[in-house]
Write a protein that holds these residues in place. Structure first.
Motif, PDB file in Angstrom:
ATOM      1  N   GLY A   1       0.810  -1.210   0.000  1.00 35.72           N
ATOM      2  CA  GLY A   1       0.000   0.000   0.000  1.00 35.72           C
ATOM      3  C   GLY A   1       0.844   1.260   0.000  1.00 35.72           C
ATOM      4  O   GLY A   1       0.561   2.217  -0.734  1.00 35.72           O
ATOM      5  N   LEU A   2       1.891   1.294   0.817  1.00 37.75           N
ATOM      6  CA  LEU A   2       2.786   2.449   0.848  1.00 37.75           C
ATOM      7  C   LEU A   2       3.507   2.625  -0.478  1.00 37.75           C
ATOM      8  O   LEU A   2       3.732   3.757  -0.931  1.00 37.75           O
TER       9      LEU A   2
ATOM     10  N   ALA B   1       4.139   5.660  -5.425  1.00 39.58           N
ATOM     11  CA  ALA B   1       4.196   5.657  -6.894  1.00 39.58           C
ATOM     12  C   ALA B   1       3.219   6.670  -7.487  1.00 39.58           C
ATOM     13  O   ALA B   1       3.538   7.383  -8.451  1.00 39.58           O
ATOM     14  N   ILE B   2       2.022   6.749  -6.901  1.00 38.40           N
ATOM     15  CA  ILE B   2       1.037   7.716  -7.398  1.00 38.40           C
ATOM     16  C   ILE B   2       1.501   9.141  -7.127  1.00 38.40           C
ATOM     17  O   ILE B   2       1.346  10.036  -7.969  1.00 38.40           O
ATOM     18  N   MET B   3       2.109   9.363  -5.964  1.00 39.77           N
ATOM     19  CA  MET B   3       2.557  10.712  -5.614  1.00 39.77           C
ATOM     20  C   MET B   3       3.670  11.225  -6.516  1.00 39.77           C
ATOM     21  O   MET B   3       3.697  12.410  -6.869  1.00 39.77           O
TER      22      MET B   3
ATOM     23  N   GLN C   1      -3.763  14.978  -6.703  1.00 41.56           N
ATOM     24  CA  GLN C   1      -3.030  13.740  -6.977  1.00 41.56           C
ATOM     25  C   GLN C   1      -2.569  13.088  -5.674  1.00 41.56           C
ATOM     26  O   GLN C   1      -2.654  11.869  -5.511  1.00 41.56           O
ATOM     27  N   ARG C   2      -2.101  13.897  -4.745  1.00 38.02           N
ATOM     28  CA  ARG C   2      -1.588  13.338  -3.495  1.00 38.02           C
ATOM     29  C   ARG C   2      -2.714  12.834  -2.588  1.00 38.02           C
ATOM     30  O   ARG C   2      -2.540  11.830  -1.881  1.00 38.02           O
TER      31      ARG C   2
ATOM     32  N   ALA D   1       0.196  15.227   2.845  1.00 41.16           N
ATOM     33  CA  ALA D   1      -0.134  15.373   1.424  1.00 41.16           C
ATOM     34  C   ALA D   1      -0.535  16.808   1.088  1.00 41.16           C
ATOM     35  O   ALA D   1      -0.110  17.364   0.062  1.00 41.16           O
ATOM     36  N   LEU D   2      -1.360  17.405   1.932  1.00 41.52           N
ATOM     37  CA  LEU D   2      -1.800  18.779   1.689  1.00 41.52           C
ATOM     38  C   LEU D   2      -0.732  19.792   2.070  1.00 41.52           C
ATOM     39  O   LEU D   2      -0.527  20.791   1.375  1.00 41.52           O
TER      40      LEU D   2
END
Length: 498
Positions: free
Chosen positions: A25-26, A31-33, A46-47, A80-81
């Protein structure tokens, strides 16, 4: 010794599997970030999507407990924010100090307040024994025939929905009652009567809960999502008008299936009404706490039902109810006792889940996901009816990915609303489609692991997964048939469908 070694090895294996899932999961989140940001998606969006991917995987697999996932979600949202540009076009980062109130926004939300108050109400009322008295009085009313008792269980589930605004608490109330009834028949829990009654006890709390705004925690949260998207407020009475008739008809279908798929060993409860009367006698006269709880709940239900007259939001009424339940000299419990009985993990999960949904919407992540999942697939060009049915079919399969109804609806509802709003079609019954999604998520009962009430009943040891599938599959067909029927008949009459 070998048994202990085997158990230890299984525990070690399960721990290793969960650790591997967390690592996966991490990895997915990272990878998406770090992937290139799509042109029509903000870096913050995105984050937040990356965080959602990790948390949803945790919810599906239960690799970490729900309470832990809620705390992790808040922390990840802050990061993330906080390390994303404050604007969609880049520039200075927002900073974690400004990100904290955003990550905690779900805990200042009226939907979360409704849920937290509802769980507190359930904890307080079940401590008085009032729910058992209501259940046995209904059984006394319907009679002692086996079919009548099955009907009585259904009526009990509906009655408890107005007194106990918690699906899990209602299941915890119903299951011991049906176990007692099975034993009164002199039969094991795995008997045909035992299976049928336990399946009803596992399925009904979710079904009746979706028919009343205060009957299940996801309901006010979904109303909040709709209000946030500019779709107008769905009040207590509105929800009753829209969905209670559906749940009544669905329950009739459940009754006919349960009484025909299982060959009951007895036509009537041995001892008849005497057994039920004995259970009521054991309870004795109504205690002071039961009388107080009854009065407080009656007043609360009245205030919920008249919200369009006094304009006090249902969540505020729920807080008043909790205050009265713990108020010295008036209430039925103390704050310390209530603190011990409340399900704090659920409260954390709801608050964090709402925060994620709000940030997903505010950063544009929900609209982007909806565009990718629905618009680019071409289903946005379908007719209103075909589009609604397609969404309902998708929800059917997505539902199996979640062990929690709340987690499922919290994760998918913002994306669905974002997609429907992005179509800019005034003919789309957005509220109707979203409430249809709520029906499917809460009425789908095919395997025990997909809902907490079903797992509570399954834990009693009376039925197997195969037994539940035997009942749940035709019940799912009835569920969809009723939805289509209501789309063309009842819902247009009450303004939910166009």
């Amino acid at each position: 010794m070998s048994t202990l070694v085997h158990a230890a090895s299984e525990t070690t294996g399960a721990g290793a599997r969960k650790f591997l899932i967390v690592v996966i999961g991490l990895t997915i989140m990272t990878a998406i970030m770090i992937a290139p940001t799509p042109a029509d998606l903000s870096p913050a969006g995105q984050r937040v999507i990356a965080v959602m991917a990790f948390v949803v995987l945790m919810w599906i697999t239960e690799a970490i407990p729900y309470g832990v996932s809620a705390v992790a979600l808040v922390f990840l949202l802050i990061l993330a924010l906080g390390f994303s540009p404050a604007g969609n076009d880049g520039g200075a980062i927002l900073g974690t100090a400004k990100a904290i109130p955003l990550a905690l926004s779900g805990f200042s939300n009226s939907g979360w307040l409704f849920v937290a108050a509802g769980l507190a109400m359930a904890a307080a009322i079940t401590g008085t024994g009032l729910e058992k008295r209501v259940a046995y009085l209904i059984l006394k009313l319907v009679g002692a025939s086996t079919h009548a008792i099955m009907l009585g269980i259904i009526l009990t589930a509906f009655a408890l929905t107005f007194f106990i605004p918690s699906v899990i608490a209602r299941a915890a109330t119903l299951v011991p009652i049906v176990i007692g009834l099975t034993e009164a028949f002199g039969l094991p829990r795995s008997s045909q009567i035992g299976k049928a009654m336990l399946l009803l006890a596992g399925i009904l709390p979710s079904v009746t809960g979706v028919g009343v705004l205060t009957g299940a925690a996801p309901n006010p949260v979904m109303v909040n999502f709709l209000t946030g998207a500019g779709q107008g407020q769905v009040g207590y009475v509105d929800w009753l008008i829209y969905l209670l008739p559906y749940t009544l008809m669905f329950s009739i279908g459940l009754y006919f299936l349960a009484t025909r798929l299982f060959r009951f060993e007895y036509a009537e409860l041995p001892g008849g009404r005497d057994y039920i009367a004995a259970r009521i006698a054991e309870l004795g006269p109504m205690s002071t706490a039961e009388k107080r709880a009854s009065l407080i709940m009656a007043m609360t239900i009245l205030l919920w039902a008249t919200d369009k007259i006094h304009h006090v939001e249902a969540s505020a009424v729920s807080v008043l109810c909790v205050l009265l339940l713990v108020l010295p000299g008036v209430g039925v419990t103390s704050c310390n006792d209530l603190y011990k009985r409340i399900d704090w993990n659920s409260i954390l999960l709801f608050g964090a889940g709402i925060s994620m949904a709000e940030m997903l919407t505010r950063t544009g992540g929900a609209a982007w996901l909806a565009k990718v999942a629905f618009v680019q697939s071409g289903i946005g060009g379908l007719s209103v009816t075909a589009l609604a049915i397609m969404i309902f079919v998708v929800v059917f399969f997505v539902r199996f990915c979640f062990t929690s109804i709340t987690s499922c609806l919290t994760a998918i509802t913002p994306a669905i609303i974002g997609f429907l709003v992005s179509l800019h079609n005034p003919e789309l019954p957005i509220v109707g489609i979203v409430l249809g999604v709520a029906l499917i998520a809460q009425c789908l009962s095919i395997i025990p692991v997909t809902s907490a009430p079903a797992m509570i009943a399954y834990g009693a040891g009376g039925f197997t997964t195969r037994d539940m599938m035997r009942l749940g599959l035709p019940l799912a067909a009835i569920m969809y048939a009723l939805i289509v029927l209501f789309m063309f008949t009842y819902w247009p009459l009450v303004g939910l469908w166009k």
